[in-house]
Design a protein around this motif. Structure first.
Motif, PDB file in Angstrom:
ATOM      1  N   ARG A   3       2.248   1.272  -0.936  1.00 32.23           N
ATOM      2  CA  ARG A   3       2.755   2.653  -0.916  1.00 32.23           C
ATOM      3  C   ARG A   3       4.115   2.725  -1.610  1.00 32.23           C
ATOM      4  O   ARG A   3       4.355   3.598  -2.448  1.00 32.23           O
ATOM      5  CB  ARG A   3       2.849   3.129   0.551  1.00 32.23           C
ATOM      6  CG  ARG A   3       3.498   4.475   0.763  1.00 32.23           C
ATOM      7  CD  ARG A   3       2.830   5.622   0.000  1.00 32.23           C
ATOM      8  NE  ARG A   3       1.446   5.803   0.405  1.00 32.23           N
ATOM      9  CZ  ARG A   3       0.550   6.550  -0.263  1.00 32.23           C
ATOM     10  NH1 ARG A   3       0.891   7.174  -1.388  1.00 32.23           N
ATOM     11  NH2 ARG A   3      -0.694   6.650   0.158  1.00 32.23           N
ATOM     12  N   ALA A   4       5.006   1.800  -1.261  1.00 35.03           N
ATOM     13  CA  ALA A   4       6.350   1.816  -1.859  1.00 35.03           C
ATOM     14  C   ALA A   4       6.249   1.649  -3.378  1.00 35.03           C
ATOM     15  O   ALA A   4       6.938   2.338  -4.134  1.00 35.03           O
ATOM     16  CB  ALA A   4       7.205   0.710  -1.239  1.00 35.03           C
ATOM     17  N   SER A   5       5.378   0.768  -3.807  1.00 35.21           N
ATOM     18  CA  SER A   5       5.258   0.520  -5.257  1.00 35.21           C
ATOM     19  C   SER A   5       4.685   1.741  -5.962  1.00 35.21           C
ATOM     20  O   SER A   5       5.001   2.003  -7.123  1.00 35.21           O
ATOM     21  CB  SER A   5       4.401  -0.711  -5.530  1.00 35.21           C
ATOM     22  OG  SER A   5       3.025  -0.413  -5.323  1.00 35.21           O
ATOM     23  N   PHE A   6       3.847   2.487  -5.258  1.00 34.57           N
ATOM     24  CA  PHE A   6       3.289   3.689  -5.883  1.00 34.57           C
ATOM     25  C   PHE A   6       4.341   4.792  -5.948  1.00 34.57           C
ATOM     26  O   PHE A   6       4.490   5.471  -6.967  1.00 34.57           O
ATOM     27  CB  PHE A   6       2.053   4.182  -5.113  1.00 34.57           C
ATOM     28  CG  PHE A   6       1.407   5.358  -5.781  1.00 34.57           C
ATOM     29  CD1 PHE A   6       0.716   5.199  -6.974  1.00 34.57           C
ATOM     30  CD2 PHE A   6       1.527   6.638  -5.255  1.00 34.57           C
ATOM     31  CE1 PHE A   6       0.153   6.290  -7.635  1.00 34.57           C
ATOM     32  CE2 PHE A   6       0.961   7.731  -5.902  1.00 34.57           C
ATOM     33  CZ  PHE A   6       0.273   7.545  -7.092  1.00 34.57           C
ATOM     34  N   GLU A   7       5.077   4.956  -4.856  1.00 36.46           N
ATOM     35  CA  GLU A   7       6.047   6.062  -4.802  1.00 36.46           C
ATOM     36  C   GLU A   7       7.172   5.882  -5.817  1.00 36.46           C
ATOM     37  O   GLU A   7       7.649   6.857  -6.390  1.00 36.46           O
ATOM     38  CB  GLU A   7       6.621   6.205  -3.381  1.00 36.46           C
ATOM     39  CG  GLU A   7       5.597   6.570  -2.311  1.00 36.46           C
ATOM     40  CD  GLU A   7       4.847   7.876  -2.585  1.00 36.46           C
ATOM     41  OE1 GLU A   7       5.372   8.740  -3.290  1.00 36.46           O
ATOM     42  OE2 GLU A   7       3.694   8.000  -2.095  1.00 36.46           O
ATOM     43  N   ASP A   8       7.609   4.641  -6.042  1.00 39.00           N
ATOM     44  CA  ASP A   8       8.735   4.489  -6.998  1.00 39.00           C
ATOM     45  C   ASP A   8       8.237   4.361  -8.442  1.00 39.00           C
ATOM     46  O   ASP A   8       9.020   4.122  -9.352  1.00 39.00           O
ATOM     47  CB  ASP A   8       9.656   3.339  -6.589  1.00 39.00           C
ATOM     48  CG  ASP A   8       9.022   1.955  -6.785  1.00 39.00           C
ATOM     49  OD1 ASP A   8       7.995   1.837  -7.486  1.00 39.00           O
ATOM     50  OD2 ASP A   8       9.569   0.987  -6.234  1.00 39.00           O
ATOM     51  N   LYS A   9       6.927   4.502  -8.631  1.00 34.27           N
ATOM     52  CA  LYS A   9       6.322   4.582  -9.969  1.00 34.27           C
ATOM     53  C   LYS A   9       6.565   3.335 -10.823  1.00 34.27           C
ATOM     54  O   LYS A   9       6.611   3.408 -12.043  1.00 34.27           O
ATOM     55  CB  LYS A   9       6.835   5.817 -10.714  1.00 34.27           C
ATOM     56  CG  LYS A   9       6.504   7.132 -10.019  1.00 34.27           C
ATOM     57  CD  LYS A   9       6.827   8.303 -10.948  1.00 34.27           C
ATOM     58  CE  LYS A   9       6.290   9.626 -10.492  1.00 34.27           C
ATOM     59  NZ  LYS A   9       6.704  10.114  -9.197  1.00 34.27           N
ATOM     60  N   ARG A  10       6.713   2.190 -10.185  1.00 35.41           N
ATOM     61  CA  ARG A  10       6.996   0.989 -10.979  1.00 35.41           C
ATOM     62  C   ARG A  10       5.799   0.603 -11.846  1.00 35.41           C
ATOM     63  O   ARG A  10       5.922  -0.143 -12.791  1.00 35.41           O
ATOM     64  CB  ARG A  10       7.449  -0.152 -10.081  1.00 35.41           C
ATOM     65  CG  ARG A  10       6.381  -0.807  -9.239  1.00 35.41           C
ATOM     66  CD  ARG A  10       6.947  -1.816  -8.259  1.00 35.41           C
ATOM     67  NE  ARG A  10       7.587  -1.196  -7.106  1.00 35.41           N
ATOM     68  CZ  ARG A  10       7.740  -1.799  -5.916  1.00 35.41           C
ATOM     69  NH1 ARG A  10       7.370  -3.055  -5.756  1.00 35.41           N
ATOM     70  NH2 ARG A  10       8.293  -1.169  -4.904  1.00 35.41           N
TER      71      ARG A  10
END
Ligand code: ADP
Length: 494
Positions: free
Chosen positions: A64-71
């Motif tokens: 989820r975190a990796s998706f939200e920060d658009k990395r």
């Protein structure tokens, strides 16, 4: 690829396999481990982390975190493509190691595993890598004072639950399009075949996939799989496996956030042989391969052989001859046609089906037994049962083992009636020289894939998916992309 390359890897020690969470290799939160037994000899091969609910939640949070920060999703398509192409190259560069590791874990004969596992996985990843910068949004044909745009967005966090028969191939069917479209993923390999898929996931990070974009958690379906299914933070669940588990996943979805659930389930696929088949001896060879390769552990296996009455005895004799000539045994030998059954419980289940088929009036014309027991491995002879009536257990229930049920038919209509008499609809085949008959069968048999004068062997360009209780949605081809995107409408007043 020769036998000595394979033999050099056959006894190599396999280290403990940890989870892959947020780019790090981590043990279970409570340090729990599961034994991995090799179906080749029943001996301990290694251990994997026995995932806890907390492990799965950590993996989902990381995704989820990796998706939200658009990395990942925020990178230019060309950059994402480069990473995925590199990943495919790494899978190919490590193909032999991956294939042998997978075979020691799941028992598939190496000849098939080399092609179907790393070979096909690399091809699939490459297919979606190449596709990702060729997918456009749309401009809707609205009236001239409006601009209607249709954007294709990643859905967010994808949960992928993978079975044990072809872990890398089926894993790639989900991971390729999911990652290509910019999603973050949590992967859950099967208990009895996680090693090669976990290694393949690790290679994605080596190829440059940012940490957290692909996480992988090993462990029991009932623990980590359930946690994934019930998560409020997984947007799409993609699954290949049994109907019983598929049903549970739909319940988990209904009980949690109503996540989209795509299921590729079992089959009881009919292989229909007409007397006018172009080459009956070829048909017999392909029919045997279509059910017995990988010890029948193939979702699209042609497990029901429907034979036109006038050639029934002759054709049964020919398939029996072919089956008896197929070499069963050491999955790491290139000479082997049929490897090991994946687990002892699966073997017991297969043998149980033979007992039931006999009790219901079927005649076992060959096989039906556990063999090579002295090796400690789980081997079963290719089994053919004749006199299988359409309503009987062997005609209705998926065995997922090397057991072929034979049923005669007298007309085209009867063939269709029998073919369509199960709850499944995954694959099937018709053997005939008549173009009209072939097309009628394609039209009338209720299934996702219909072969004509062959069985199996499709490529990435065509979709695979079932109807009825064989599932919903499609793997492979550009159609698979639909599972991993949301459509967003922009309605703009000009
Ligand atoms: P099989 O019975 O042939 O092993 P399953 O459908 O049980 O087939 O297994 C396919 C995958 O589903 C495996 O990765 C397994 O761990 C997972 N699984 C099994 N039970 C559950 C469950 N209750 N919830 C989520 N996943 C599960």
């Amino acid at each position: 690829m020769n036998q000595s390359n394979i033999d050099a890897l056959r006894t190599q020690a396999v280290p403990f396999r940890a989870h892959l969470i947020d780019g790090k290799l981590l043990p279970a939160s409570d340090n729990g481990r599961m034994d991995v037994l090799s179906p080749i000899d029943g001996q301990l091969l290694t251990q994997v982390a026995r995932g806890t609910a907390a492990d799965m939640q950590a993996a989902i949070a990381s995704a989820r975190a990796s998706f939200e920060d658009k990395r990942w999703a925020g990178q230019p398509p060309a950059a994402r493509k480069k990473v995925l192409l590199k990943w495919a190259d790494l899978i190919e560069a490590n193909a032999l190691e991956l294939a042998v590791l997978g075979v020691r874990d799941n028992g598939t004969e190496i000849g098939m595993a080399l092609k179907a596992e790393p070979g096909s996985a690399a091809g699939t990843i490459r297919y979606y890598a190449e596709a990702l910068d060729k997918i456009y949004g749309e401009v809707a044909p609205t009236s001239s004072d409006i601009l209607g745009l249709i954007h294709k967005e990643p859905v967010g966090v994808v949960g992928a639950i993978i079975p044990w028969n072809f872990p890398m191939m089926i894993g790639a069917w989900k991971l390729g399009p999911a990652l290509a479209m910019g999603n973050s993923v949590v992967l859950k390999p099967a208990e009895t075949a996680s090693l090669s898929l976990m290694r393949m996931a690790e290679l994605a990070l080596e190829a440059g996939l940012p940490p957290g974009v692909l996480n992988a958690v090993t462990g029991e379906g009932a623990v980590v799989g359930e946690t994934m299914g019930l998560s409020m933070d997984v947007d799409v669940l993609v699954f290949t496996g049994s109907g019983a588990t598929g049903r549970r996943l739909m319940e988990y979805s209904a009980r949690s956030n109503m996540k989209r659930v795509y299921l590729e389930l079992g089959g009881k696929s009919p292989n229909i042989i007409f007397a006018d088949a172009p080459d009956l001896s070829e048909a017999a060879k392909v029919a045997a391969a279509g059910i017995f390769r990988n010890a029948g552990q193939v979702c699209v296996a042609g497990s029901r052989l429907l034979i036109e009455t006038c050639i029934h005895d002759e054709f049964v004799a020919e398939v029996t001859r072919v089956a008896e000539g197929m070499r069963v045994g050491d999955p790491l030998s290139l000479e082997t046609a049929i490897g090991a059954v994946n687990s002892e419980s699966q073997l017991k289940q297969n043998l149980g089906f033979v007992v039931t088929a006999r009790a219901e009036g079927g005649e076992v014309v060959t096989g039906g037994e556990r063999i090579l027991q002295e090796t400690g491995g789980y081997f079963m002879s290719p089994t053919i049962v004749t006199g299988v009536t359409p309503g009987s257990t062997l005609a209705q229930k998926e065995v997922f083992g090397p057991v072929l049920g034979v049923t005669p038919f007298a007309s085209d209509d009867e063939a269709v009636l029998i073919a369509n008499s199960t709850v499944y609809g995954l694959a099937g085949a018709v053997w005939t020289s008549s173009l009209a008959r072939a097309h009628r069968m394609i039209r009338d048999v209720r299934t996702g894939v219909m072969h004509v004068n062959t069985y199996g062997g499709a490529d990435n360009t065509v979709p695979l998916g079932g109807v009825g209780q064989s599932g919903n949605g499609h793997d492979k081809s550009m159609h698979a992309i639909e599972k991993y995107i949301n459509l967003k409408t922009a309605w703009i007043k000009l």
